[in-house]
Design an enzyme around this catalytic site. Structure first.
Site, short mmCIF file in Angstrom:
data_model
loop_
_atom_site.label_atom_id
_atom_site.label_comp_id
_atom_site.label_asym_id
_atom_site.label_seq_id
_atom_site.Cartn_x
_atom_site.Cartn_y
_atom_site.Cartn_z
N SER A 87 -40.55 -26.09 -73.69
CA SER A 87 -39.87 -26.29 -74.98
C SER A 87 -40.26 -27.63 -75.60
O SER A 87 -40.00 -27.86 -76.78
CB SER A 87 -38.35 -26.24 -74.81
OG SER A 87 -37.93 -27.14 -73.80
N ASP B 281 -41.98 -26.35 -65.77
CA ASP B 281 -42.05 -25.06 -66.46
C ASP B 281 -43.51 -24.67 -66.64
O ASP B 281 -44.26 -25.36 -67.36
CB ASP B 281 -41.37 -25.23 -67.83
CG ASP B 281 -40.79 -23.95 -68.38
OD1 ASP B 281 -40.78 -22.93 -67.66
OD2 ASP B 281 -40.30 -23.99 -69.53
N GLU C 258 -41.75 -17.39 -66.57
CA GLU C 258 -41.06 -16.35 -67.34
C GLU C 258 -41.52 -14.96 -66.93
O GLU C 258 -42.71 -14.74 -66.72
CB GLU C 258 -41.36 -16.55 -68.85
CG GLU C 258 -40.84 -17.86 -69.40
CD GLU C 258 -41.14 -18.03 -70.89
OE1 GLU C 258 -41.63 -17.06 -71.53
OE2 GLU C 258 -40.88 -19.13 -71.41
N GLU D 109 -31.69 -16.23 -70.57
CA GLU D 109 -31.70 -16.83 -71.90
C GLU D 109 -31.36 -15.80 -72.98
O GLU D 109 -32.00 -14.74 -73.05
CB GLU D 109 -33.08 -17.47 -72.19
CG GLU D 109 -33.17 -18.05 -73.60
CD GLU D 109 -34.34 -19.00 -73.82
OE1 GLU D 109 -34.99 -19.40 -72.84
OE2 GLU D 109 -34.58 -19.35 -74.98
N1 LIG Z 1 -35.24 -27.26 -79.31
C1 LIG Z 1 -35.35 -26.10 -78.65
N2 LIG Z 1 -34.25 -25.49 -78.18
C2 LIG Z 1 -34.34 -24.31 -77.51
O1 LIG Z 1 -33.29 -23.78 -77.06
C3 LIG Z 1 -35.62 -23.71 -77.32
C4 LIG Z 1 -36.75 -24.41 -77.83
N3 LIG Z 1 -36.59 -25.58 -78.49
N4 LIG Z 1 -38.00 -23.93 -77.66
C5 LIG Z 1 -38.21 -22.79 -76.79
C6 LIG Z 1 -37.12 -21.83 -76.89
C7 LIG Z 1 -37.00 -21.17 -78.23
N5 LIG Z 1 -35.58 -20.87 -78.28
C8 LIG Z 1 -34.91 -20.33 -79.37
C9 LIG Z 1 -35.35 -20.54 -80.66
C10 LIG Z 1 -34.67 -20.04 -81.74
C11 LIG Z 1 -33.53 -19.26 -81.54
C12 LIG Z 1 -32.82 -18.72 -82.72
O2 LIG Z 1 -33.09 -19.11 -83.83
N6 LIG Z 1 -31.87 -17.81 -82.53
C13 LIG Z 1 -31.04 -17.33 -83.62
C14 LIG Z 1 -31.29 -15.87 -83.86
C15 LIG Z 1 -30.91 -14.93 -82.77
C16 LIG Z 1 -31.25 -13.48 -83.09
O3 LIG Z 1 -31.62 -13.16 -84.23
O4 LIG Z 1 -31.14 -12.61 -82.20
C17 LIG Z 1 -29.60 -17.68 -83.31
O5 LIG Z 1 -28.77 -17.59 -84.24
O6 LIG Z 1 -29.29 -18.09 -82.19
C18 LIG Z 1 -33.08 -19.05 -80.24
C19 LIG Z 1 -33.76 -19.59 -79.16
C20 LIG Z 1 -34.91 -21.40 -77.13
N7 LIG Z 1 -35.80 -22.46 -76.69
C1 LIG Z 2 -34.69 -23.68 -72.32
C2 LIG Z 2 -35.32 -23.58 -70.99
C3 LIG Z 2 -34.77 -22.49 -70.16
C4 LIG Z 2 -36.83 -23.56 -71.05
O1 LIG Z 2 -37.49 -22.68 -70.62
C5 LIG Z 2 -37.49 -24.71 -71.68
O2 LIG Z 2 -36.84 -25.73 -71.98
O3 LIG Z 2 -38.71 -24.63 -71.87
MG LIG Z 3 -39.58 -22.83 -71.14
#
Ligand SMILES: Nc1nc(=O)c2c([nH]1)NC[C@@H]1CN(c3ccc(C(=O)N[C@@H](CCC(=O)O)C(=O)O)cc3)CN21
Ligand SMILES: CC(C)C(=O)C(=O)O
Ligand SMILES: [Mg+2]
Length: 277
Positions: free
Chosen positions: A47, A85, A117, A184
């Site tokens: 991330s 990771d 993953e 997740e």
């Molecule tokens: N700063 C950051 N935080 C994270 O949690 C994260 C990262 N980067 N990079 C890798 C992944 C990407 N992740 C993400 C990125 C975007 C959403 C998101 O926008 N979700 C919306 C839509 C969900 C849907 O449509 O089903 C939400 O409202 O949660 C969720 C997880 C989690 N991880």
């Molecule tokens: C959010 C966690 C589970 C991850 O895979 C990451 O930080 O890359």
């Molecule tokens: Mg990751």
């Protein structure tokens, strides 16, 4: 509170219904702060593509970048278990490559374990890495390296077939020898079911309160990152605002010659100075 947190401690925590705490860190100072604050485990997550590199997916992160950040984090950690990771395409081609790259996280990155993953289809890879004496953390549900298959960062496991597949994935990863598994962005009650069905701890992010532990991205929970905020993020501080204020004060004080003051400066001998003039 003292002593290194181990994979055995992960297992003991689940047995004793003690929640496992995890956060990400990507550098020395942040790792020091988390470790001193009593965190159980630190994930050097891919991330970092977002808050560190400004990318919009995790797909371009390389082994060398991950190893660099792992080494930085390791310098700041005394007690937390460090998980590296594995980035996209470093464990997908064959198990030999996966084992070699996992080994680099331990030898060059100073990590204690690796995370990768995938469910069922990654079980053989998990097994091969564990056989090399490297602890593996699984990661299922919203696996960001699959963003092009999912068509975005979307909640997983809402349909019955997808939910069943996730239960099977968790069981397959456990059977392959993983010591824990990240869930997740899955519905809370599915995460509860999976947490009851597997004997290894589940670490949730957007997976509700029934997981055996929780993880968040440090820049999200400190309120530093602002490109997007998933629903599962709780901001425990609003550091972006505090930092902006601090920087704005510095800018204004330098412009007004209010900084630096006498206590920030060094003196020299007046006679030497006179001769210089
Ligand atoms: N700063 C950051 N935080 C994270 O949690 C994260 C990262 N980067 N990079 C890798 C992944 C990407 N992740 C993400 C990125 C975007 C959403 C998101 O926008 N979700 C919306 C839509 C969900 C849907 O449509 O089903 C939400 O409202 O949660 C969720 C997880 C989690 N991880
Ligand atoms: C959010 C966690 C589970 C991850 O895979 C990451 O930080 O890359
Ligand atoms: Mg990751």
């Amino acid at each position: 509170m003292a002593g290194k947190f181990t994979t055995q401690a992960f297992s003991d925590a689940k047995k004793n219904s003690r929640k496992i705490t995890m956060l990400t860190a990507y550098d020395y100072t942040m790792a020091q702060i988390l470790d001193e604050s009593g965190i159980d485990s630190i994930l050097v997550g891919d991330s970092l593509a977002m808050p560190i590199q400004g990318k919009d997916s995790t797909l371009e992160v390389t082994m060398e970048e991950m190893l660099y950040h792992c080494r930085c984090v390791a310098k700041g950690v005394r007690n937390a278990l460090i998980v590296g990771d594995m980035p996209f395409m470093t464990y997908h081609i064959n198990t030999d490559e996966a084992v070699r790259n996992a080994g680099r996280f331990i030898q060059e990155g100073k990590a204690n374990a690796v995370k990768l993953e995938g469910g069922k289809h990654m079980a053989d890879t998990v097994r091969a890495i564990v056989r090399a004496q490297i602890p593996v953390m699984g990661h299922i549900g919203l696996t960001p390296q699959s963003v092009n298959i999912f068509g975005g960062f979307k909640v997983q496991g809402k349909e019955e077939s997808a939910a069943r597949a996730l239960v099977e994935d968790a069981l397959a990863i456990e059977a392959a020898g993983a010591f824990a598994i990240v869930l997740e962005a899955v519905p809370e009650m599915l995460a509860k079911l999976i947490s009851e069905k597997v004997s290894i701890p589940t670490i949730g992010i957007g997976a509700g309160k029934y997981c055996d532990g929780q993880i968040l991205v440090i820049h999200d929970m400190l309120g530093l990152y602002s490109d997007f905020t998933p629903k599962f993020v709780k901001q425990y501080a609003k550091l972006r605002g505090s930092m902006s204020e601090a920087v704005a004060s510095y800018v204004s004080e330098v412009r007004d010659s209010q900084f630096p003051e006498i206590q920030h400066t060094y003196k020299m001998n007046d006679e030497i100075l006179e001769r210089l003039y």
